[in-house]
Design a protein around this motif. Structure first.
Motif: not given
Lengths: 450, 313
Positions: B108, B265, B269-270, B272-276
């Protein structure tokens, strides 16, 4: 919560459903729901998700983890498989630190029956009436349509950045932002640096004048790029572009808009205003070919602000190159070399934020939004800033695509509309491939960019 | 594998060797860590101690080769970017296909937060991504590489010492051996700039903290049998897993031989997506890794079982 008081309370559902005028007057009084009252589902703040990709799923999880009595009750996406994937990711405990059982398990507050899952271009219309708060995380081109509809229906909103991909879209957001203000609807935009401790501490001090007046700056999003979704057999052109949306301007706005907006927004925040002019260059050098649509892989723009100062901006999608996602500013009395750092004019540190254990800013934006909604407060009106940040990025794209100087007023007044005339999977999107599958890529000096 | 270039006169087996990653020009150095036993954990009265570092237990480990330096960006890059890799393998037993390798997705943001690449430690990857590198390297070289267990890591870090740091108990001497919050300017540094420990390992204290193979358990030591051999807390959950050594942005206490850090986790933290991202942590530029290579041969089947277990594939 006191039981007597509870009975007197207007249920949030009725309260948000009321007419605009009534909503406005009730918003002024504090709604007596405490965090302890959490788990009575009748009082729950009902949330709907529009756009069930990775980011939308993240936003839903953060809303559910906001510490307020939030229920996810409806979902919308253009594609059923994306919606189903999103729901299964929300239910997967590996994706959250929240306790996997007991009252704090957010998964017990996901209640999206099949009849409240909506698919297709119009799915957003069906979600909005069912909820109190709308989370909007579709590709950016749709943002003006969805935000307008949410405001029209008197809903609080969390929406992702950028908020449009062209100037007509930005103007629609600005108009809807004004309405949301009149209606006192809380609106948070996912420019999460505004909710991130290191930025709040840093920009706050810069605004206090610790390094004097800001005379120049540099902002970067130089990275490797993002995912590519391959064309599948049997897809219509519209479906392909919707799946691989990052590479089409009507959906994404190019990466200067979709990603670099974060850093441009920080520049505006620090400068307390938007640029008045932009000039720059960009192109497509590494990421070429049909699977990367029409967008550039690099842009470099100089932005001039009203006080005659310049901010230099770079964004790049190229692997195996220098990566930097950051902002730096020079003041008359010192420098701000990176977020959380300030130096005096002799290079001595005057501020350093040690942020290793800082909170997740994506969580903070939801914590603050839902706390305001739960207490009936009107506190957040991010839409206008989101629109200005978006327009700043679009103006940069107009400069790199055209190769010419672009003025703010002209950029904002542009009638170049990137959106399709008809939203349907059998409709033609506004940009089409040639016989070899390549899309038309902007050419500086030739392309009409505004 | 290149021939050993340095020998220890007291040992029949050479103590330092090199591995060249086939077809890439990248070389790294390994030192032999002779198996043995040691007291794992810290005594109750150690300054800065956390209760999860005890009770101390006598533990033994087998001999292994360990990379003298933290895995660098240069080493990781030939795995991370297919265009820097080649289709060459030194392994006779495997058929290496560069096209078929699972490689890290684009991060990211820069997982190293702009602190540097060439010569600097590879940083900010998940444990899963570090293990994928180890598997790729194993396929590429024909030698079985993996993360060290917590026990192996601490044994190597102590290098025969029983003190808070491998060089003794005086944290003020730390500047000669480690990058930490007080001297790092809050960035990681080129690997190998500080003095090595007695066994020739650099940056075991500080610079970047290092992934181990273990699930973190606060009570892991109390559950160990007496004289445990090669203990390993097999992971069953994604977090927490154990990270050792402390980092450039830690205070000295966190750099002690016995100090244990647990993954969480919030290190994404930054994202932004799930799943990361499975590959990258947006917020742990302070974590890297080094690899070990067991001396005792590990059969192909055992290796396959190991990768299946740790990669969940």
């Amino acid at each position: 919560m006191d039981k007597t008081e509870n009975k007197k309370a207007v249920s949030r559902r009725d309260f948000v459903k009321g007419s605009a005028a009534v909503v406005g007057s009730l918003m002024a009084s504090r709604f007596p729901l405490s965090a302890n009252a959490y788990y009575s589902s009748d009082d729950a703040i009902r949330v709907g998700l529009i756009g069930c990709g990775g980011r939308g799923t993240g936003a839903a999880l953060q809303a559910l983890s906001s510490g307020q009595n939030v229920k996810l009750v409806a979902m919308a996406d253009a594609f059923r498989d994306r919606l189903d994937e999103s729901l299964s990711n929300l239910l997967n405990p590996e994706n959250s630190d929240a306790p996997a059982d007991g009252a704090l398990d957010y998964r017990t507050r996901i209640d999206v029956p099949d009849e409240q899952k909506f698919v297709g271009f119009d799915a957003y219309r069906q979600v909005i009436p069912l909820v109190d708060v709308v989370l909007i995380a579709t590709p950016p081109g749709f943002r003006p349509i969805h935000f307008e509809a949410a405001v029209e229906a008197d809903k609080h909103v969390f929406m992702e950045k950028p908020v449009a991909t062209d100037a007509p879209g930005v103007r629609r957001i600005l108009a809807a932002a004004e309405k949301s203000r009149q209606k006192k609807l809380n609106v948070v935009v996912g420019l999460q640096r505004h909710y991130e401790t290191v930025y709040r501490e840093w920009v706050g001090r810069i605004h206090e004048g610790v390094i004097g007046d800001i005379v120049s700056g540099r902002v970067y999003w130089n990275g490797e790029g993002v995912w590519v979704r391959e064309r599948q057999a049997g897809q219509t052109e519209m479906e392909y572009q919707m799946r691989n949306w990052y590479y089409f301007n009507w959906l994404c706005g190019d990466h200067i808009v979709e990603q670099h907006i974060h850093n441009l927004d920080v520049a505006n925040w620090v400068k307390k205003g938007h640029p008045i002019r932009a000039q720059g260059q960009g192109g497509r050098q590494v990421r070429i070919g049909p699977d990367s649509g029409q967008i550039f892989d690099h842009h470099s723009v100089e932005y001039e602000y009203a006080d005659g100062t310049f901010i230099q901006s770079q964004c790049r999608h190229m692997p195996v190159c220098m990566n930097r996602v950051s902002e730096a500013f020079q003041g008359t009395l010192g420098t701000a070399p990176a977020p959380g750092e300030l130096l005096d004019q002799w290079g001595h540190s005057i501020f350093k934020h040690r942020g290793k254990d800082d909170l997740n800013p994506y969580q903070v934006e939801h914590d603050e939004l839902f706390a305001a909604i739960a207490s009936g407060e009107y506190k957040y009106a991010d839409a206008e800033n989101g629109a200005v940040a978006t327009m700043t990025a679009i103006m940069g794209r107009m400069a790199t695509y055209s190769g010419n100087i672009v003025n703010w007023d002209a950029a904002l007044a542009s009638n170049l509309n990137l959106m399709p005339e008809r939203f349907a999977f059998d409709a033609d999107p506004p940009v089409l491939p040639d016989e070899k599958g390549n899309y038309p890529v902007p050419v500086p000096g030739v392309t009409q960019a505004l | 594998m290149a021939d050993p270039h340095r020998s220890d006169g007291d040992s029949a087996i050479s103590r330092v060797t090199e591995e060249t990653i086939a077809g890439t020009g990248v070389v790294f150095e390994l030192v032999l860590v002779e198996g043995g036993s040691f007291l794992m954990g810290s005594p109750d009265d150690e300054v800065g101690r956390d209760t999860d570092e005890g009770p101390r237990r006598r533990v033994s480990v087998d001999s292994f080769w360990m990379s003298t330096h933290e895995v660098t960006y240069d080493e990781y890059a030939v795995f991370r970017y297919e265009n820097l890799d080649s289709n060459v393998s030194q392994a006779d037993s495997t058929t290496f296909n560069a096209d078929a390798v699972a490689r890290p997705s684009p991060p990211y943001e820069d997982p190293a937060h702009g602190m540097g690449n060439q010569g600097f430690p590879a940083a900010g990857m998940t444990q899963w991504a570090a293990l994928h590198y180890a598997k790729w390297l194993s396929d590429k070289t024909g030698h079985f590489y993996r993360l060290p267990t917590e026990a192996e890591w601490e044994y190597a870090c102590r290098a025969g010492s029983g003190t808070p740091f491998s060089f003794g108990d005086d944290a003020t001497a730390l500047d000669d051996h480690a990058w930490h919050y007080g001297n790092s300017d809050e960035v990681f540094h080129l690997v190998g700039q500080k003095g090595p420990n007695a066994w020739g390992l650099y940056d075991m204290h500080g610079n970047v903290a290092e992934w181990t193979l273990d699930q973190y358990a606060a009570d892991a030591f109390s559950l160990l049998p007496d004289s445990a051999h090669s203990p390993w807390v097999e992971p069953t959950r994604l977090h927490p897993r154990t990270v050792r050594g402390g980092a450039y942005d830690d205070d000295p206490d966190a750099l002690r031989c016995a100090a244990r850090l647990r993954s969480n986790l919030n290190w994404k933290r930054r994202d932004p997506q799930i799943p990361k991202s499975y590959w990258w942590n947006t917020d742990s530029p302070f974590v890297g890794f080094r690899l070990v290579r067991p001396v005792k041969p590990v059969s192909g089947e055992e290796q396959e079982n190991f990768w299946r277990l740790v990669l969940g594939e």
